[in-house]
Motif scaffolding. Structure first.
Motif, PDB file in Angstrom:
ATOM      1  N   PRO A 231       0.836  -1.203   0.000  1.00  0.00           N
ATOM      2  CA  PRO A 231       0.000   0.000   0.000  1.00  0.00           C
ATOM      3  C   PRO A 231       0.871   1.253   0.000  1.00  0.00           C
ATOM      4  N   SER A 232       0.367   2.301  -0.613  1.00  0.00           N
ATOM      5  CA  SER A 232       1.111   3.560  -0.636  1.00  0.00           C
ATOM      6  C   SER A 232       1.049   4.232   0.733  1.00  0.00           C
ATOM      7  N   VAL A 233       2.158   4.824   1.123  1.00  0.00           N
ATOM      8  CA  VAL A 233       2.243   5.611   2.354  1.00  0.00           C
ATOM      9  C   VAL A 233       2.594   7.039   1.969  1.00  0.00           C
ATOM     10  N   SER A 234       1.936   7.992   2.587  1.00  0.00           N
ATOM     11  CA  SER A 234       2.232   9.393   2.334  1.00  0.00           C
ATOM     12  C   SER A 234       3.249   9.895   3.357  1.00  0.00           C
ATOM     13  N   LEU A 235       4.149  10.768   2.917  1.00  0.00           N
ATOM     14  CA  LEU A 235       5.097  11.369   3.851  1.00  0.00           C
ATOM     15  C   LEU A 235       4.380  12.092   4.984  1.00  0.00           C
ATOM     16  N   ALA A 236       3.175  12.597   4.687  1.00  0.00           N
ATOM     17  CA  ALA A 236       2.407  13.330   5.697  1.00  0.00           C
ATOM     18  C   ALA A 236       1.988  12.435   6.863  1.00  0.00           C
ATOM     19  N   GLU A 237       1.941  11.107   6.628  1.00  0.00           N
ATOM     20  CA  GLU A 237       1.583  10.172   7.707  1.00  0.00           C
ATOM     21  C   GLU A 237       2.733   9.953   8.685  1.00  0.00           C
ATOM     22  N   LEU A 238       3.934  10.320   8.266  1.00  0.00           N
ATOM     23  CA  LEU A 238       5.127  10.006   9.030  1.00  0.00           C
ATOM     24  C   LEU A 238       5.673  11.239   9.744  1.00  0.00           C
ATOM     25  N   SER A 239       6.422  11.001  10.797  1.00  0.00           N
ATOM     26  CA  SER A 239       7.176  12.065  11.456  1.00  0.00           C
ATOM     27  C   SER A 239       8.515  11.495  11.894  1.00  0.00           C
ATOM     28  N   VAL A 240       9.484  12.383  12.127  1.00  0.00           N
ATOM     29  CA  VAL A 240      10.812  11.938  12.534  1.00  0.00           C
ATOM     30  C   VAL A 240      10.728  11.337  13.938  1.00  0.00           C
TER      31      VAL A 240
END
Length: 266
Positions: A231-240
């Motif tokens: 599945p595609s993951v968006s950078l917006a879903e992630l944080s450092v």
């Protein structure tokens, strides 16, 4: 590795160049181990510091660079050779050469086991290959009670072709284990753990072609992106993933004499 420490981003050519330079440079690195074709260096930090930067190198005869690149990508095969691994799986893809994944591994007894969630990116450069990662937070994969969530500040592999059928493998890692570790652990990483891990990868490379012929030989989504069904993951879903937001445990008092015998293998 994340720029400014705040924004999650996909590494670009300059990041790969910087990683390659670190692997190939000797400046500022101190040799800690050099036996049987394996070299280990450490950089900068005091031995008592938990966040060590470690670099290892091994010359792999009879293993082409592209074969070792496949070995390091193939999570199904990793279960065959990585005896320290507890679990690994891909969470989702970001681009054709970047994804998010989970990895947990057995630490030398009596330390607690660690796990990671990382953003991984890879780049073939002619006959050479690089795979790099750093830790991120994904809302569906928070820290677990049965593991200490560690932080990869920068970890990766550089595979350099050495002729048509051999290569040189570099592994560079800077990890915050989220624990105050006893000094013997830091020493053991360079003297036992890192050399043993490199020899395992080399042996895995020798055996991979025969194994792959029997296990979906055409399936290599890291080479053929159209095969990727994640599945595609968006950078917006992630944080450092910042280390200071995680539990930090004190294991400095753990004695070395309780190590299991398998941990002493070099």
């Amino acid at each position: 590795m994340s720029r400014g420490g705040e924004m999650v981003y996909i590494p670009d050519d300059s990041d790969f160049r910087s990683f390659r330079d670190q692997c190939e440079s000797l400046e500022g690195w101190h040799c800690r181990y050099n036996k049987a074709g394996v070299t280990v260096w450490s950089q900068g930090q005091e031995e008592s510091c938990a966040v060590q930067k470690i670099k290892t190198c091994i010359s792999c005869k009879d293993v082409p660079a592209e074969t070792l690149y496949d070995v390091l990508h193939d999570t199904c095969y990793r279960k065959k050779w990585d005896s320290n691994m507890i679990e690994t799986y891909d969470i989702g893809r970001l681009t054709v050469n970047a994804d998010v994944g989970y990895y947990s591994w057995k630490c030398p007894s009596p330390l607690k086991n660690r796990d990671f969630v990382t953003l991984r990116s890879w780049l073939p450069l002619g006959n050479d290959y690089m795979i790099i990662n750093y830790s991120v937070k994904h809302p569906k994969y928070p820290p677990r009670k049965d593991f200490v969530r560690a932080v990869s500040l920068q970890t990766g592999y550089l595979i350099k072709a050495n002729g048509a059928s051999a290569c040189i493998l570099y592994y560079l890692t800077q990890v915050d284990p989220r624990g105050s570790l006893p000094k013997w652990v830091v020493n053991r990483v360079s003297q036992f753990v890192a050399p043993k891990a490199m020899k395992k990868i080399y042996k895995a490379g020798l055996k991979y072609p025969e194994w792959k012929r029997k296990h979906d030989p055409g399936y290599k989504p890291w080479v053929y992106p159209e095969q990727n069904t994640l599945p595609s993951v968006s950078l917006a879903e992630l944080s450092v993933q910042h280390a200071d937001s995680l539990e930090n445990i004190d294991e400095t008092g753990l004695p070395e004499d309780h190590l299991s015998t398998s941990d002493h293998e070099a």
